[in-house]
Design a protein around this motif. Structure first.
Motif, PDB file in Angstrom:
ATOM      1  N   UNK A   9      21.497 -36.945   4.807  1.00 47.36           N
ATOM      2  CA  UNK A   9      20.485 -37.854   5.215  1.00 47.36           C
ATOM      3  C   UNK A   9      21.236 -37.491   7.247  1.00 47.36           C
ATOM      4  N   UNK A  10      22.282 -36.998   7.382  1.00 44.87           N
ATOM      5  CA  UNK A  10      22.856 -37.006   8.789  1.00 44.87           C
ATOM      6  C   UNK A  10      22.146 -36.274   9.879  1.00 44.87           C
ATOM      7  N   UNK A  11      21.490 -34.337   9.283  1.00 47.01           N
ATOM      8  CA  UNK A  11      20.516 -33.890  10.467  1.00 47.01           C
ATOM      9  C   UNK A  11      19.149 -35.066  10.481  1.00 47.01           C
ATOM     10  N   UNK A  12      18.551 -36.041   9.831  1.00 45.62           N
ATOM     11  CA  UNK A  12      17.732 -36.886  10.724  1.00 45.62           C
ATOM     12  C   UNK A  12      17.440 -38.252  10.908  1.00 45.62           C
ATOM     13  N   UNK A  13      19.226 -38.898  10.986  1.00 42.80           N
ATOM     14  CA  UNK A  13      19.744 -39.005  11.910  1.00 42.80           C
ATOM     15  C   UNK A  13      19.300 -38.616  13.163  1.00 42.80           C
ATOM     16  N   UNK A  14      19.916 -38.074  13.923  1.00 45.12           N
ATOM     17  CA  UNK A  14      20.259 -37.329  14.766  1.00 45.12           C
ATOM     18  C   UNK A  14      19.143 -36.314  15.531  1.00 45.12           C
ATOM     19  N   UNK A  15      17.592 -36.643  14.386  1.00 44.31           N
ATOM     20  CA  UNK A  15      16.748 -36.643  14.878  1.00 44.31           C
ATOM     21  C   UNK A  15      16.215 -37.477  15.617  1.00 44.31           C
ATOM     22  N   UNK A  16      16.689 -38.738  14.810  1.00 45.61           N
ATOM     23  CA  UNK A  16      15.864 -39.629  15.391  1.00 45.61           C
ATOM     24  C   UNK A  16      16.782 -40.431  17.207  1.00 45.61           C
ATOM     25  N   UNK A  17      17.858 -40.154  17.602  1.00 50.44           N
ATOM     26  CA  UNK A  17      19.047 -39.736  18.292  1.00 50.44           C
ATOM     27  C   UNK A  17      18.067 -38.771  19.450  1.00 50.44           C
ATOM     28  N   UNK A  18      17.206 -37.846  18.994  1.00 55.21           N
ATOM     29  CA  UNK A  18      16.715 -36.852  19.842  1.00 55.21           C
ATOM     30  C   UNK A  18      15.295 -37.407  20.599  1.00 55.21           C
ATOM     31  N   UNK A  19      14.454 -38.409  19.356  1.00 55.95           N
ATOM     32  CA  UNK A  19      13.806 -39.269  19.646  1.00 55.95           C
ATOM     33  C   UNK A  19      13.917 -39.727  20.291  1.00 55.95           C
ATOM     34  N   UNK A 272      23.898 -47.494  16.430  1.00 57.97           N
ATOM     35  CA  UNK A 272      24.644 -46.078  16.710  1.00 57.97           C
ATOM     36  C   UNK A 272      26.031 -46.183  16.362  1.00 57.97           C
ATOM     37  N   UNK A 273      26.475 -47.179  15.811  1.00 57.05           N
ATOM     38  CA  UNK A 273      27.864 -47.204  14.366  1.00 57.05           C
ATOM     39  C   UNK A 273      27.906 -46.033  13.455  1.00 57.05           C
ATOM     40  N   UNK A 274      26.690 -46.329  13.058  1.00 59.50           N
ATOM     41  CA  UNK A 274      26.754 -45.965  11.101  1.00 59.50           C
ATOM     42  C   UNK A 274      25.947 -44.843  11.412  1.00 59.50           C
ATOM     43  N   UNK A 275      24.835 -43.881  12.172  1.00 63.43           N
ATOM     44  CA  UNK A 275      23.807 -43.576  11.994  1.00 63.43           C
ATOM     45  C   UNK A 275      23.959 -42.800  13.153  1.00 63.43           C
ATOM     46  N   UNK A 276      24.766 -42.859  13.750  1.00 64.52           N
ATOM     47  CA  UNK A 276      24.714 -41.942  15.408  1.00 64.52           C
ATOM     48  C   UNK A 276      26.108 -41.040  15.785  1.00 64.52           C
ATOM     49  N   UNK A 277      26.969 -41.761  15.869  1.00 65.11           N
ATOM     50  CA  UNK A 277      28.358 -41.451  15.590  1.00 65.11           C
ATOM     51  C   UNK A 277      29.079 -40.692  14.789  1.00 65.11           C
ATOM     52  N   UNK A 278      28.934 -40.902  13.561  1.00 65.60           N
ATOM     53  CA  UNK A 278      29.341 -40.766  12.470  1.00 65.60           C
ATOM     54  C   UNK A 278      28.559 -39.626  11.736  1.00 65.60           C
ATOM     55  N   UNK A 279      27.603 -39.524  11.891  1.00 69.00           N
ATOM     56  CA  UNK A 279      26.690 -37.500  11.557  1.00 69.00           C
ATOM     57  C   UNK A 279      27.411 -36.900  12.747  1.00 69.00           C
ATOM     58  N   UNK A 280      27.280 -37.637  13.788  1.00 66.94           N
ATOM     59  CA  UNK A 280      28.254 -36.009  14.393  1.00 66.94           C
ATOM     60  C   UNK A 280      29.393 -35.756  14.733  1.00 66.94           C
TER      61      UNK A 280
END
Length: 365
Positions: A9-19, A272-280
């Protein structure tokens, strides 16, 4: 140990980053931050009242004294249960006296609770410049360290995670109309250090697992690394939040500003360590040929390829959660069952042995 497949679900996490990015941009640059006198200069007055009063009532008294665009905050004072902090770009001595007289007549002013602080405009500009310089130096040092310790592709996701944390903190400050003071800047610098510390823990485990996991996709390696470090990070976050909550409840105005910003940054930094940096990092690394090849090979693999059975080889987990390399299982001998095709090399060897045996029997006869 069960491994959760977060990277699916890495793209979903990046969607939250965009929001979060849109929220921070709108609130900080359109709604605007209420900068304290440490940055813009002005006068700050703290006064304690004997009778209860609301922020709007105190603001009306201040405006009636002729003060333009005052910022009034309710704070916890040491000498009064109802204390207010009044901040304005300019407030003459006559206006200060008129405010105190009006508040004393309506609500009563507690003796010894009045404090006035004045900061010049030039000092405010200097403080602002120093704050930006401090943040910029911290970001440059973080990029340099991560590029040296890991590689440049690890540094960029970490910086994006930092921007996520700081942007969300400032956005909440803008929405809640809280003053940004020098204590807030100190908290933001602390957030930078804490957030990158959490990210480095995850990245270091990813690097260790990369040496052992030779067939798994990069997303699978990151999922395992997150599972191995998540409990530690959550425990650290809880231990840090306990004293911060105590400061928020019992601390003074300056400490509360520091504790609030640090509380928001601690929670967002762990996320963000788990769900922003890691997915990117996964998205970037999987573009490399060696990891891209693994992704293509795993497209037809079953969904649970990272379960306990799959993790048993070539990587095993110790009691402490460490990944260690184990010997690969030996290939089984060719089957002798009928209908199973034997490799050509094995068939030739068997034929040569049979012919040598027949020649030996003839010689013996």
């Amino acid at each position: 140990m069960r491994v959760f497949h977060f990277m699916r679900y890495k793209w979903w996490f990046l969607g939250s980053l965009t929001a979060v990015t849109i929220f921070a941009f709108v609130t900080v640059f359109i709604v605007g931050l209420d900068l304290g006198i440490d940055f813009v200069g002005g006068v700050r007055m703290e006064v304690g009242l004997e009778s209860p009063a609301t922020v709007d009532e105190v603001r009306s008294v201040v405006r009636a004294a002729g003060v333009q665009e005052p910022v009034v905050q309710s704070v916890t004072g040491a000498s009064a249960t109802n204390s207010f902090m009044i901040t304005a770009e300019s407030m003459s001595d006559e206006q200060q006296k008129a405010i105190l007289d009006s508040l004393g007549t309506k609500y009563g002013v507690t003796a010894g609770s009045v404090g006035v602080e004045t900061v010049g405009a030039s000092f405010g500009r200097e403080t602002t410049n120093r704050a930006f310089i401090a943040v910029a130096i911290a970001v440059v040092i973080i990029i340099g360290y991560l590029s040296f310790r890991f590689e440049f592709k690890f540094a960029i996701p970490a910086i994006v995670a930092l921007i996520h944390d700081v942007g969300l903190t400032l956005g909440i400050y803008a929405v809640s109309n809280r003053l940004v003071t020098s204590a807030t800047v100190a908290a933001i610098l602390t957030i930078l250090g804490y957030s990158v510390h959490d990210t480095i823990i995850v990245f270091d485990r990813i690097r260790e697992n990369t040496q052992f996991m030779k067939k798994e996709t990069y997303g699978d390696m990151v999922d395992l690394s997150i599972r191995q470090t998540m409990i530690r990070s959550i425990n650290t976050t809880i231990c840090l939040l306990l004293p911060l909550l105590a400061i928020l409840i019992f601390g003074g105005p300056t400490l509360k500003d520091f504790a609030l910003a640090l509380t928001i940054g601690t929670l967002t930094g762990t996320y963000s360590s788990f769900f922003v940096a890691a997915p990117m990092l996964v998205i970037w690394k999987e573009r490399e040929p060696r990891f891209r090849k693994r992704v293509l090979e795993a497209q037809g693999a079953p969904a649970g390829r990272l379960d306990e059975e799959a993790l048993a080889s070539p990587v095993a987990l110790t009691a402490s959660g460490e990944a260690v390399e184990v010997a690969a299982p030996r290939r089984p001998a060719p089957s002798k069952q009928p209908g199973v095709k034997v490799p050509a090399k094995t068939a030739k060897r068997k034929t040569r042995k049979q012919q040598a045996g027949k020649s030996l029997k003839r010689t013996t006869r």
